[in-house]
Design a protein around this motif. Structure first.
Motif, PDB file in Angstrom:
ATOM      1  N   TYR A 114     150.052  22.232  55.247  1.00 44.40           N
ATOM      2  CA  TYR A 114     148.831  22.631  55.222  1.00 44.40           C
ATOM      3  C   TYR A 114     147.983  21.497  55.907  1.00 44.40           C
ATOM      4  O   TYR A 114     147.850  20.776  55.848  1.00 44.40           O
ATOM      5  CB  TYR A 114     148.392  22.673  53.657  1.00 44.40           C
ATOM      6  N   VAL A 115     146.780  22.217  56.383  1.00 46.60           N
ATOM      7  CA  VAL A 115     145.920  21.176  57.313  1.00 46.60           C
ATOM      8  C   VAL A 115     144.533  21.518  56.390  1.00 46.60           C
ATOM      9  O   VAL A 115     143.915  22.714  56.479  1.00 46.60           O
ATOM     10  CB  VAL A 115     145.573  21.602  58.920  1.00 46.60           C
ATOM     11  N   PRO A 116     143.740  20.361  56.016  1.00 48.65           N
ATOM     12  CA  PRO A 116     142.559  20.540  55.356  1.00 48.65           C
ATOM     13  C   PRO A 116     141.465  20.849  56.242  1.00 48.65           C
ATOM     14  O   PRO A 116     141.699  21.052  57.503  1.00 48.65           O
ATOM     15  CB  PRO A 116     142.173  19.247  54.870  1.00 48.65           C
ATOM     16  N   VAL A 117     140.322  21.734  55.831  1.00 51.79           N
ATOM     17  CA  VAL A 117     139.393  22.294  56.617  1.00 51.79           C
ATOM     18  C   VAL A 117     137.954  21.860  56.098  1.00 51.79           C
ATOM     19  O   VAL A 117     137.990  21.068  55.011  1.00 51.79           O
ATOM     20  CB  VAL A 117     139.249  23.669  56.579  1.00 51.79           C
ATOM     21  N   PHE A 118     136.767  22.012  56.867  1.00 49.91           N
ATOM     22  CA  PHE A 118     135.467  21.624  56.323  1.00 49.91           C
ATOM     23  C   PHE A 118     134.819  22.561  55.872  1.00 49.91           C
ATOM     24  O   PHE A 118     133.767  22.532  55.937  1.00 49.91           O
ATOM     25  CB  PHE A 118     135.092  20.824  57.462  1.00 49.91           C
ATOM     26  N   ASN A 119     135.526  23.536  55.070  1.00 49.57           N
ATOM     27  CA  ASN A 119     134.870  24.303  54.293  1.00 49.57           C
ATOM     28  C   ASN A 119     134.118  23.706  53.035  1.00 49.57           C
ATOM     29  O   ASN A 119     134.490  22.975  52.522  1.00 49.57           O
ATOM     30  CB  ASN A 119     135.629  25.459  53.898  1.00 49.57           C
ATOM     31  N   LYS A 120     133.087  24.420  52.751  1.00 49.88           N
ATOM     32  CA  LYS A 120     132.030  23.725  51.708  1.00 49.88           C
ATOM     33  C   LYS A 120     131.477  22.435  51.835  1.00 49.88           C
ATOM     34  O   LYS A 120     131.363  21.537  51.062  1.00 49.88           O
ATOM     35  CB  LYS A 120     132.738  23.975  50.377  1.00 49.88           C
ATOM     36  N   PHE A 121     131.413  22.172  53.213  1.00 53.84           N
ATOM     37  CA  PHE A 121     130.452  21.156  53.711  1.00 53.84           C
ATOM     38  C   PHE A 121     129.312  21.782  54.193  1.00 53.84           C
ATOM     39  O   PHE A 121     129.041  22.075  55.278  1.00 53.84           O
ATOM     40  CB  PHE A 121     131.148  20.348  54.883  1.00 53.84           C
ATOM     41  N   ASP A 122     128.478  22.181  53.086  1.00 52.56           N
ATOM     42  CA  ASP A 122     127.427  23.264  53.408  1.00 52.56           C
ATOM     43  C   ASP A 122     126.001  22.528  53.943  1.00 52.56           C
ATOM     44  O   ASP A 122     125.708  21.414  53.256  1.00 52.56           O
ATOM     45  CB  ASP A 122     127.079  24.118  52.144  1.00 52.56           C
ATOM     46  N   ALA A 123     125.538  22.993  54.947  1.00 53.83           N
ATOM     47  CA  ALA A 123     124.476  22.068  55.732  1.00 53.83           C
ATOM     48  C   ALA A 123     123.278  22.019  54.795  1.00 53.83           C
ATOM     49  O   ALA A 123     122.839  23.150  54.279  1.00 53.83           O
ATOM     50  CB  ALA A 123     124.167  22.717  57.030  1.00 53.83           C
ATOM     51  N   LEU A 124     122.623  20.717  54.842  1.00 56.53           N
ATOM     52  CA  LEU A 124     121.317  20.975  54.173  1.00 56.53           C
ATOM     53  C   LEU A 124     120.460  20.432  55.272  1.00 56.53           C
ATOM     54  O   LEU A 124     120.147  21.273  56.207  1.00 56.53           O
ATOM     55  CB  LEU A 124     121.231  19.770  53.019  1.00 56.53           C
ATOM     56  N   VAL A 125     119.608  19.475  55.316  1.00 57.00           N
ATOM     57  CA  VAL A 125     118.605  19.108  56.398  1.00 57.00           C
ATOM     58  C   VAL A 125     119.002  17.425  56.404  1.00 57.00           C
ATOM     59  O   VAL A 125     119.540  17.097  55.709  1.00 57.00           O
ATOM     60  CB  VAL A 125     117.312  19.165  55.850  1.00 57.00           C
ATOM     61  N   PRO A 177     148.076   8.031  56.021  1.00 60.51           N
ATOM     62  CA  PRO A 177     148.809   8.482  57.261  1.00 60.51           C
ATOM     63  C   PRO A 177     149.177   9.871  57.018  1.00 60.51           C
ATOM     64  O   PRO A 177     149.681  10.521  57.932  1.00 60.51           O
ATOM     65  CB  PRO A 177     150.097   7.595  57.399  1.00 60.51           C
ATOM     66  N   GLU A 178     149.317  10.714  55.866  1.00 61.15           N
ATOM     67  CA  GLU A 178     149.782  11.900  55.514  1.00 61.15           C
ATOM     68  C   GLU A 178     149.000  12.857  55.886  1.00 61.15           C
ATOM     69  O   GLU A 178     148.887  14.243  56.153  1.00 61.15           O
ATOM     70  CB  GLU A 178     150.016  12.197  54.078  1.00 61.15           C
ATOM     71  N   VAL A 179     147.522  12.455  55.986  1.00 61.30           N
ATOM     72  CA  VAL A 179     146.413  13.481  56.442  1.00 61.30           C
ATOM     73  C   VAL A 179     146.425  13.628  58.001  1.00 61.30           C
ATOM     74  O   VAL A 179     146.446  12.744  58.814  1.00 61.30           O
ATOM     75  CB  VAL A 179     145.002  12.760  55.841  1.00 61.30           C
ATOM     76  N   PRO A 180     146.425  14.852  58.139  1.00 62.12           N
ATOM     77  CA  PRO A 180     146.706  15.343  59.738  1.00 62.12           C
ATOM     78  C   PRO A 180     145.268  14.922  60.299  1.00 62.12           C
ATOM     79  O   PRO A 180     144.258  14.669  59.866  1.00 62.12           O
ATOM     80  CB  PRO A 180     146.316  16.853  59.742  1.00 62.12           C
ATOM     81  N   ARG A 181     145.705  14.461  61.608  1.00 60.32           N
ATOM     82  CA  ARG A 181     144.612  13.789  62.615  1.00 60.32           C
ATOM     83  C   ARG A 181     143.412  14.816  62.928  1.00 60.32           C
ATOM     84  O   ARG A 181     142.355  14.208  62.961  1.00 60.32           O
ATOM     85  CB  ARG A 181     145.181  13.338  63.999  1.00 60.32           C
TER      86      ARG A 181
END
Length: 516
Positions: free
Chosen positions: A266-277, A330-334
Motif C-alpha cells: 500500500y502507498v498512502p495518498v494525499f486524499n482528504k488534504f482538502d484545500a482551504l485558503v 523508513p517503512e513509509v514509501p518515499r
C-alpha cells in the motif's frame, strides 16, 4: 503554549446564580446559533461552554463544510457562512480557516451581547414535575431557566435530565433499515491482506493494538459509535509552519499494523488534504489506517470527565504519532514521505495549542429517543414527516467502528457512505423528548434518529439551523405556558419561515454541494 485538554477544571469558583428564559449548554456552532436567535427574539439567554473556545468543530478544524446542498441551509446558519465570507471579501465562504470561523463567532457574540461562561462543565441537574428547574456547573454557576437546549455533542444534559436516549447502532430489524448495525464494506478498507497477530502467522501471540476478537454479524446492533478524530489544519507555507515533532511517549508499536499494510504494497495518498485558503488544508481521515482512532472512543460517552480526558489524550497521541510515523519511519514509501515533508502545523491556527486542534471530533454521541425517530426511510424519502423544522441533505455516512479478523486477515467494520437523495425534512418531534418526559428541553444535535440517519443529519450547518428552530419553539412554549410537546406546529412553521428557514424539500436543487 498551553496543554491540550478535553476537560480542564475551572481555575475559579464563581458561586453565581442566574435566572434566564433560556439556558444553552454548549457554545459550539449550534449553541451560538441558538443564542443569536434567542437574543433577536428578546429572550434572556446564557451559554455554558465547557471548553475555552467557541464554535465547536466549525471553529475547531472542520473547515471544509459538509453541506450536502447549500440551498437547504437558511436562517442564522446561512448567515454564519455569509459573515465568515466578509472576512475574505466574498458573499459567503464554505472553506474557511479555523481562526476566521472562531473570530466570526466571537464578534457575533459581542455584537448580540450574548452572555457566555467558559469552563462550565455540567455537574448536576434538578428535574421537578418533569421539567428541568435548574442546573449547576463544576465552575459554580447555577442556572434557573424556563427552557433548556442541549447543544453538546455528547448529549450530557439530556442524559442528566433522565429522558430516553440510546448509544450506538440499532439492528436493522429495529426500524426496518438496511444500513444500520454492523457493516463490512469496501470504502476505507484494507485493500491488501494484512496479518493481525503480534507474531505474524501465530494466532496464539495475540492481536495487534486496536484489533478486536470475534467477527461481526452484519446488521446486528451494538453500543459502538463511529470513530472520532481531529480535523487538522496544515500549512505548506514555510513562513507559516510549526514542524511535526516526535510526541512524548511515542510508541512505534501502535503503528505496526500500518507498517505491515505498507509492506504489503500500500502507498498512502494525499486524499482528504482538502484545500482551504492561504496554502492550508483541512486534513481528514482517509483509508484503512489514518487519523480516525478506530475503536478508541466506545467508552467515551459514559466515562467520567477524568475518563474522557484520558480517552481524549489517547486520540491526541494517535494523531501526533501517526504524523511522526509518516514523517520519519523508513517503512513509509518515499513517493509519499518526501512531499509530506513540505507540510507542518499552521502557525497562525490554534496558537494556544501549538497548532493542534482543541476540539475532538465527537462524530456521534448519545441520541434522543423521541416520539419520532428519524430513520433511513426518511433520508431516502420513502417516509415523509409533516412537521419540518429544517432540511438535511448529506449522504448516509458512518465512519468505521472497529477492526476485526476474518480468515487470518484484518478488516475494518462500520463505514457506510450511501447517497440519500434530495434534501429531506427533519421532524420537530425528533428534537424534543417523548410526551410525558421532560417538557422544557430541546436536543438539536443528539436528536432522535437511528445511527445511520443521524450520520446524514449530523452536519454542522444542519446543527445550527435545528438549534435556531428550537429557539423559536421555546419562545412559543414560554409565551403559551405549554410543554415543548404542545407547541402548535402551524405557528412554529410560520415563525421559522419568517426567520428564513428552509422547510420544504422541493427547493431549487441547482448547484448541489457534494459530500466532501
Amino acid at each position: 503554549m498551553s496543554a491540550l485538554h478535553y476537560h480542564l477544571p475551572s481555575e475559579h469558583t464563581l458561586n453565581l446564580t442566574l435566572k434566564r428564559d433560556l439556558c444553552i449548554y454548549g457554545g459550539n456552532s449550534g449553541g451560538i446559533a441558538a443564542a443569536v436567535a434567542a437574543r433577536r427574539l428578546g429572550l434572556s439567554v446564557v451559554v455554558l461552554e465547557p471548553g475555552r473556545h467557541l464554535g465547536g468543530m466549525t471553529a475547531g478544524g472542520l473547515s471544509l463544510t459538509d453541506i450536502g446542498n447549500k440551498h437547504a441551509i437558511g436562517g442564522v446558519s446561512r448567515e454564519f457562512y455569509r459573515r465568515v465570507g466578509r472576512h475574505y471579501g466574498v458573499p459567503e465562504h464554505w472553506r474557511f480557516e479555523p481562526h476566521a470561523a472562531e473570530q466570526t463567532y466571537l464578534d457575533w457574540v459581542a455584537e448580540e451581547g450574548i452572555e457566555v461562561h467558559y469552563g462550565s462543565f455540567l455537574a448536576a441537574v434538578e428535574v421537578r414535575d418533569r421539567d428541568i428547574v435548574r442546573l449547576w456547573t463544576e465552575s459554580g454557576v447555577e442556572v434557573q431557566a424556563r427552557c433548556f437546549i442541549d447543544c453538546s455533542y455528547e448529549g450530557d444534559l439530556m442524559a442528566a435530565a433522565g429522558v430516553s436516549f440510546t448509544i450506538g447502532r440499532e439492528s436493522n430489524s429495529a426500524y426496518g433499515e438496511t444500513l444500520n448495525g454492523a457493516q463490512v464494506r469496501n470504502k476505507h478498507q484494507f485493500e491488501l491482506p494484512v496479518d493481525p497477530y503480534v507474531v505474524e502467522g501465530d494466532s496464539a501471540s495475540g492481536l495487534l493494538p486496536g484489533i478486536e476478537p470475534g467477527e461481526p454479524v452484519i446488521g446486528r446492533g451494538d453500543r459502538r459509535v463511529q470513530a472520532y478524530n481531529f480535523r487538522l489544519c496544515l500549512s505548506r507555507n514555510p513562513e507559516n509552519q510549526r514542524p511535526f515533532e516526535k510526541p512524548e511517549g511515542y510508541d512505534r508499536g501502535r503503528y505496526e499494523l500500518f507498517a505491515r499494510y505498507l509492506r504489503a504494497g500500500y502507498v498512502p495518498v494525499f486524499n482528504k488534504f482538502d484545500a482551504l485558503v492561504n496554502d492550508k488544508v483541512d486534513m481528514n481521515n482517509h483509508g484503512a489506517f489514518s487519523t480516525d482512532f478506530i475503536g478508541g472512543n466506545h467508552a467515551f460517552l459514559t466515562a467520567s470527565y477524568a475518563g474522557r480526558e484520558e480517552i481524549f489524550q489517547r486520540h491526541v497521541a494517535h494523531v501526533k504519532g501517526l504524523l511522526w510515523f509518516w514523517k520519519q519511519d523508513p517503512e513509509v514509501p518515499r513517493e509519499f514521505q518526501e512531499p509530506f515533508q513540505n507540510w507542518g502545523w499552521a502557525k497562525d491556527e490554534f496558537v494556544d495549542c501549538g497548532g493542534f486542534p482543541h476540539s475532538l471530533y465527537v462524530r456521534e454521541g448519545r441520541r434522543l429517543v423521541g416520539d419520532v425517530v428519524m430513520t433511513e426511510h426518511h433520508c431516502t424519502g420513502a417516509e415523509r414527516i409533516e412537521d419540518s423544522v429544517g432540511l438535511a441533505a448529506y449522504t448516509m455516512d458512518s465512519h468505521n467502528c472497529r477492526r476485526f479478523v476474518r480468515d487470518g486477515k484484518v478488516l475494518n467494520e462500520g463505514d457506510v457512505q450511501v447517497h440519500s437523495g434530495p434534501p429531506y425534512p427533519i421532524s420537530y418531534r425528533a428534537l424534543i423528548p417523548r410526551r410525558g418526559e421532560c417538557g422544557n428541553l430541546f436536543v438539536p444535535f443528539g436528536l432522535s434518529a437511528s445511527h445511520i440517519a443521524f450520520g446524514s443529519i449530523r452536519m454542522e450547518p444542519v446543527f445550527m439551523l435545528l438549534a435556531e428552530s428550537c429557539v423559536h419553539a421555546a419562545l412559543l412554549a414560554i409565551r403559551g405556558g405549554v410543554d415543548v410537546q404542545d407547541v402548535p406546529y402551524e405557528k412554529l412553521r410560520d415563525e421559522l419561515l419568517n426567520a428564513g428557514q428552509v422547510l420544504d424539500p422541493n427547493i431549487n436543487a441547482a448547484d448541489p454541494q457534494s459530500g466532501e
